[in-house]
Scaffold this motif. Structure first.
Motif, PDB file in Angstrom:
ATOM      1  N   GLN A 113      32.544  56.877  47.514  1.00 31.35           N
ATOM      2  CA  GLN A 113      33.468  56.327  48.509  1.00 31.35           C
ATOM      3  C   GLN A 113      33.301  54.824  48.632  1.00 31.35           C
ATOM      4  O   GLN A 113      34.284  54.067  48.680  1.00 31.35           O
ATOM      5  CB  GLN A 113      33.216  56.978  49.876  1.00 31.35           C
ATOM      6  CG  GLN A 113      33.743  58.380  50.033  1.00 31.35           C
ATOM      7  CD  GLN A 113      33.329  58.980  51.371  1.00 31.35           C
ATOM      8  OE1 GLN A 113      32.210  58.749  51.855  1.00 31.35           O
ATOM      9  NE2 GLN A 113      34.211  59.754  51.973  1.00 31.35           N
ATOM     10  N   ILE A 116      34.665  52.964  45.431  1.00 26.26           N
ATOM     11  CA  ILE A 116      36.128  52.937  45.329  1.00 26.26           C
ATOM     12  C   ILE A 116      36.730  52.106  46.455  1.00 26.26           C
ATOM     13  O   ILE A 116      37.729  51.402  46.246  1.00 26.26           O
ATOM     14  CB  ILE A 116      36.702  54.372  45.312  1.00 26.26           C
ATOM     15  CG1 ILE A 116      36.218  55.111  44.057  1.00 26.26           C
ATOM     16  CG2 ILE A 116      38.226  54.335  45.353  1.00 26.26           C
ATOM     17  CD1 ILE A 116      36.514  54.391  42.750  1.00 26.26           C
ATOM     18  N   ARG A 117      36.140  52.153  47.623  1.00 26.20           N
ATOM     19  CA  ARG A 117      36.607  51.254  48.686  1.00 26.20           C
ATOM     20  C   ARG A 117      36.504  49.802  48.240  1.00 26.20           C
ATOM     21  O   ARG A 117      37.417  49.006  48.450  1.00 26.20           O
ATOM     22  CB  ARG A 117      35.783  51.455  49.959  1.00 26.20           C
ATOM     23  CG  ARG A 117      36.353  50.724  51.170  1.00 26.20           C
ATOM     24  CD  ARG A 117      35.338  50.609  52.293  1.00 26.20           C
ATOM     25  NE  ARG A 117      34.305  49.607  52.001  1.00 26.20           N
ATOM     26  CZ  ARG A 117      33.236  49.383  52.767  1.00 26.20           C
ATOM     27  NH1 ARG A 117      33.038  50.133  53.838  1.00 26.20           N
ATOM     28  NH2 ARG A 117      32.357  48.464  52.445  1.00 26.20           N
ATOM     29  N   LYS A 119      36.510  48.679  45.165  1.00 24.30           N
ATOM     30  CA  LYS A 119      37.496  48.414  44.122  1.00 24.30           C
ATOM     31  C   LYS A 119      38.876  48.129  44.724  1.00 24.30           C
ATOM     32  O   LYS A 119      39.561  47.174  44.321  1.00 24.30           O
ATOM     33  CB  LYS A 119      37.582  49.613  43.174  1.00 24.30           C
ATOM     34  CG  LYS A 119      38.630  49.437  42.086  1.00 24.30           C
ATOM     35  CD  LYS A 119      38.771  50.661  41.224  1.00 24.30           C
ATOM     36  CE  LYS A 119      39.791  50.431  40.115  1.00 24.30           C
ATOM     37  NZ  LYS A 119      39.943  51.608  39.221  1.00 24.30           N
ATOM     38  N   ILE A 120      39.291  48.945  45.682  1.00 30.53           N
ATOM     39  CA  ILE A 120      40.619  48.753  46.276  1.00 30.53           C
ATOM     40  C   ILE A 120      40.660  47.457  47.079  1.00 30.53           C
ATOM     41  O   ILE A 120      41.639  46.706  47.049  1.00 30.53           O
ATOM     42  CB  ILE A 120      41.009  49.968  47.136  1.00 30.53           C
ATOM     43  CG1 ILE A 120      41.060  51.234  46.265  1.00 30.53           C
ATOM     44  CG2 ILE A 120      42.360  49.736  47.807  1.00 30.53           C
ATOM     45  CD1 ILE A 120      41.290  52.518  47.049  1.00 30.53           C
ATOM     46  N   GLU A 142      42.583  52.094  51.048  1.00 26.51           N
ATOM     47  CA  GLU A 142      41.191  51.663  51.199  1.00 26.51           C
ATOM     48  C   GLU A 142      40.547  52.347  52.398  1.00 26.51           C
ATOM     49  O   GLU A 142      39.421  52.861  52.311  1.00 26.51           O
ATOM     50  CB  GLU A 142      41.147  50.146  51.358  1.00 26.51           C
ATOM     51  CG  GLU A 142      39.765  49.569  51.574  1.00 26.51           C
ATOM     52  CD  GLU A 142      39.819  48.081  51.923  1.00 26.51           C
ATOM     53  OE1 GLU A 142      38.890  47.604  52.601  1.00 26.51           O
ATOM     54  OE2 GLU A 142      40.794  47.402  51.538  1.00 26.51           O
ATOM     55  N   THR A 145      39.606  56.095  51.980  1.00 22.97           N
ATOM     56  CA  THR A 145      38.442  56.507  51.176  1.00 22.97           C
ATOM     57  C   THR A 145      37.336  57.089  52.049  1.00 22.97           C
ATOM     58  O   THR A 145      36.525  57.890  51.572  1.00 22.97           O
ATOM     59  CB  THR A 145      37.876  55.326  50.368  1.00 22.97           C
ATOM     60  OG1 THR A 145      37.479  54.272  51.259  1.00 22.97           O
ATOM     61  CG2 THR A 145      38.886  54.800  49.357  1.00 22.97           C
ATOM     62  N   ARG A 155      39.224  60.701  43.797  1.00 22.92           N
ATOM     63  CA  ARG A 155      39.874  60.321  42.540  1.00 22.92           C
ATOM     64  C   ARG A 155      41.382  60.197  42.729  1.00 22.92           C
ATOM     65  O   ARG A 155      42.037  59.342  42.124  1.00 22.92           O
ATOM     66  CB  ARG A 155      39.553  61.356  41.454  1.00 22.92           C
ATOM     67  CG  ARG A 155      38.083  61.375  41.035  1.00 22.92           C
ATOM     68  CD  ARG A 155      37.855  62.364  39.895  1.00 22.92           C
ATOM     69  NE  ARG A 155      36.433  62.503  39.585  1.00 22.92           N
ATOM     70  CZ  ARG A 155      35.708  63.564  39.867  1.00 22.92           C
ATOM     71  NH1 ARG A 155      36.260  64.609  40.483  1.00 22.92           N
ATOM     72  NH2 ARG A 155      34.420  63.605  39.547  1.00 22.92           N
ATOM     73  N   GLU A 158      42.016  56.873  44.379  1.00 25.79           N
ATOM     74  CA  GLU A 158      41.789  55.796  43.407  1.00 25.79           C
ATOM     75  C   GLU A 158      42.949  55.708  42.422  1.00 25.79           C
ATOM     76  O   GLU A 158      43.415  54.610  42.076  1.00 25.79           O
ATOM     77  CB  GLU A 158      40.470  56.050  42.669  1.00 25.79           C
ATOM     78  CG  GLU A 158      40.012  54.891  41.787  1.00 25.79           C
ATOM     79  CD  GLU A 158      40.652  54.883  40.424  1.00 25.79           C
ATOM     80  OE1 GLU A 158      40.814  53.781  39.837  1.00 25.79           O
ATOM     81  OE2 GLU A 158      41.008  55.970  39.925  1.00 25.79           O
ATOM     82  N   ALA A 162      45.413  52.542  41.945  1.00 26.13           N
ATOM     83  CA  ALA A 162      45.502  51.884  40.641  1.00 26.13           C
ATOM     84  C   ALA A 162      46.953  51.778  40.188  1.00 26.13           C
ATOM     85  O   ALA A 162      47.375  50.747  39.635  1.00 26.13           O
ATOM     86  CB  ALA A 162      44.672  52.635  39.613  1.00 26.13           C
ATOM     87  N   GLU A 238      33.606  50.050  38.507  1.00 29.54           N
ATOM     88  CA  GLU A 238      34.895  50.104  39.197  1.00 29.54           C
ATOM     89  C   GLU A 238      35.103  48.926  40.145  1.00 29.54           C
ATOM     90  O   GLU A 238      36.179  48.345  40.190  1.00 29.54           O
ATOM     91  CB  GLU A 238      35.034  51.424  39.953  1.00 29.54           C
ATOM     92  CG  GLU A 238      35.166  52.653  39.080  1.00 29.54           C
ATOM     93  CD  GLU A 238      36.474  52.713  38.315  1.00 29.54           C
ATOM     94  OE1 GLU A 238      37.382  51.904  38.570  1.00 29.54           O
ATOM     95  OE2 GLU A 238      36.599  53.586  37.443  1.00 29.54           O
ATOM     96  N   GLU A 239      34.081  48.574  40.915  1.00 31.04           N
ATOM     97  CA  GLU A 239      34.279  47.504  41.898  1.00 31.04           C
ATOM     98  C   GLU A 239      34.458  46.138  41.248  1.00 31.04           C
ATOM     99  O   GLU A 239      34.959  45.201  41.874  1.00 31.04           O
ATOM    100  CB  GLU A 239      33.120  47.480  42.900  1.00 31.04           C
ATOM    101  CG  GLU A 239      31.757  47.273  42.286  1.00 31.04           C
ATOM    102  CD  GLU A 239      30.635  47.717  43.233  1.00 31.04           C
ATOM    103  OE1 GLU A 239      29.936  46.835  43.731  1.00 31.04           O
ATOM    104  OE2 GLU A 239      30.458  48.940  43.432  1.00 31.04           O
TER     105      GLU A 239
END
Length: 329
Positions: A113, A116-117, A119-120, A142, A145, A155, A158, A162, A238-239
């Motif tokens: 979590q 991915i947070r 990354k967004i 965001e 997540t 996923r 995400e 994306a 990812e981030e």
């Protein structure tokens, strides 16, 4: 917590000249070619990773010294496809691995979590830096997540984020360059080729950092385990994808460092352009910024390694929370 412990400015070496040999002479790593003699040398105590591309050989004495000094050797095809690694004995501390293998489902979801947070958040930040304001739905995703209970739900968020993000990336490019959609195998255009190459380079940075701090890069949290795939490196990468990788790709084309003539028919960079790319990439990773959490100057390469340290500390229980590298503006 000393997050920058054990990190050097020039700790990663790239060797691309075909037919070279990597050896040892006293306390220095030497790069030499029979016809041309010594091309470069580095103090062995300052290097922790050597990346070789194509037909490059290591001498037996050098490999013995690499093992002794904890230097990771990564092997790639001439055009950057990962082939394998030599990992020193001291980079496999069993206790760290045991705790990594023992992570519960709840711990995995929590770490995923946060990644991915980040990354967004970084996707929003890059678009904002380029003057693109249509990012409200990314903010909602965001925030969402933190509301999921399974990795599949995460996923899904995400993937949706994306899709929205890549749909806006074309607006970041100068005239003469277009980006319609993300394509991978093979990349369908020059932008996708640069994105894939840069993601590979960043994956290699993260993979080396994970090994340096005794984590198993092939045991993933968000990405599913698959033979030969460094799933944990893909997780942690990812981030960095939007704010480091995509930003670098945009810089290369918007500043005319590379143009369409630098590519082959299969969309790969020509040999001279690939060498230019590696030089620019290395310079980019050495550029410094004020770390958004620790508030002191670090290079991008150090920042990636600091995240590996933070991840290890969460896995081993030294830290309660994992803090992704997030840029607010």
């Amino acid at each position: 917590m000393k997050a920058s412990e054990g990190i050097f400015d020039d700790s990663v070496v790239y060797v691309t000249t075909q037919g070279c040999h990597v050896g040892i002479n006293g306390g220095r790593i030497t790069i030499f070619k029979k016809e041309e003699g010594q091309l470069a040398s580095f103090p062995i105590g300052q290097v922790d990773t050597i990346n070789v591309f194509g037909n490059i050989n290591f001498t037996t004495p050098f490999v013995a010294n690499a093992n002794k000094h904890g230097i990771v050797l990564n092997y790639f095809s001439q055009f950057g496809k990962y082939r394998g690694s030599f990992v020193p004995e001291r980079n496999t501390i069993a206790e760290v691995r045991r705790q990594q293998y023992a992570l519960s489902s709840e711990q995995k979801i929590y770490i995923a979590q946060r990644i991915i947070r980040g990354k967004i958040r970084n996707s929003r930040t890059l678009l904002n830096r380029k003057g693109i304001k249509k990012v409200g739905i990314l903010k909602d995703l965001e925030n969402n997540t933190n509301k999921v209970f399974t990795l599949d739900e995460l996923r899904g968020i995400e993937g949706e984020a994306a899709g929205i993000y890549f749909g806006l990336l074309n607006e970041c490019l100068i005239d003469g360059w277009t980006f319609h959609k993300r394509s991978r195998h093979p990349p369908e255009d020059h932008i996708n080729s640069l994105l894939s190459l840069t993601y590979t380079m960043m994956k290699n940075e993260v993979l080396s950092a994970l090994r340096q701090y005794n984590l198993d890069p092939f045991l993933g949290i968000l990405h599913a385990d698959r033979h030969g795939r460094p799933a944990l490196a893909l997780d942690l990468q990812e981030e960095f994808r939007p704010i480091f990788c995509d930003a670098f790709t945009i810089r290369l084309v918007n500043k005319s460092i590379l143009d369409h003539n630098d590519f082959q028919m299969d969309n790969r960079l020509k040999d001279y352009a690939f060498k230019k790319y590696l030089s620019k990439y290395d310079d980019y990773m050495k550029e410094e910024f004020i770390h958004p959490r620790f508030k002191y100057k670090v290079s991008r390469r150090k920042a990636a390694r600091m995240q590996a340290i933070l991840l290890r500390k969460v896995i081993t229980g030294e830290l309660k929370d994992y803090y992704p590298l997030e840029f607010k503006r």
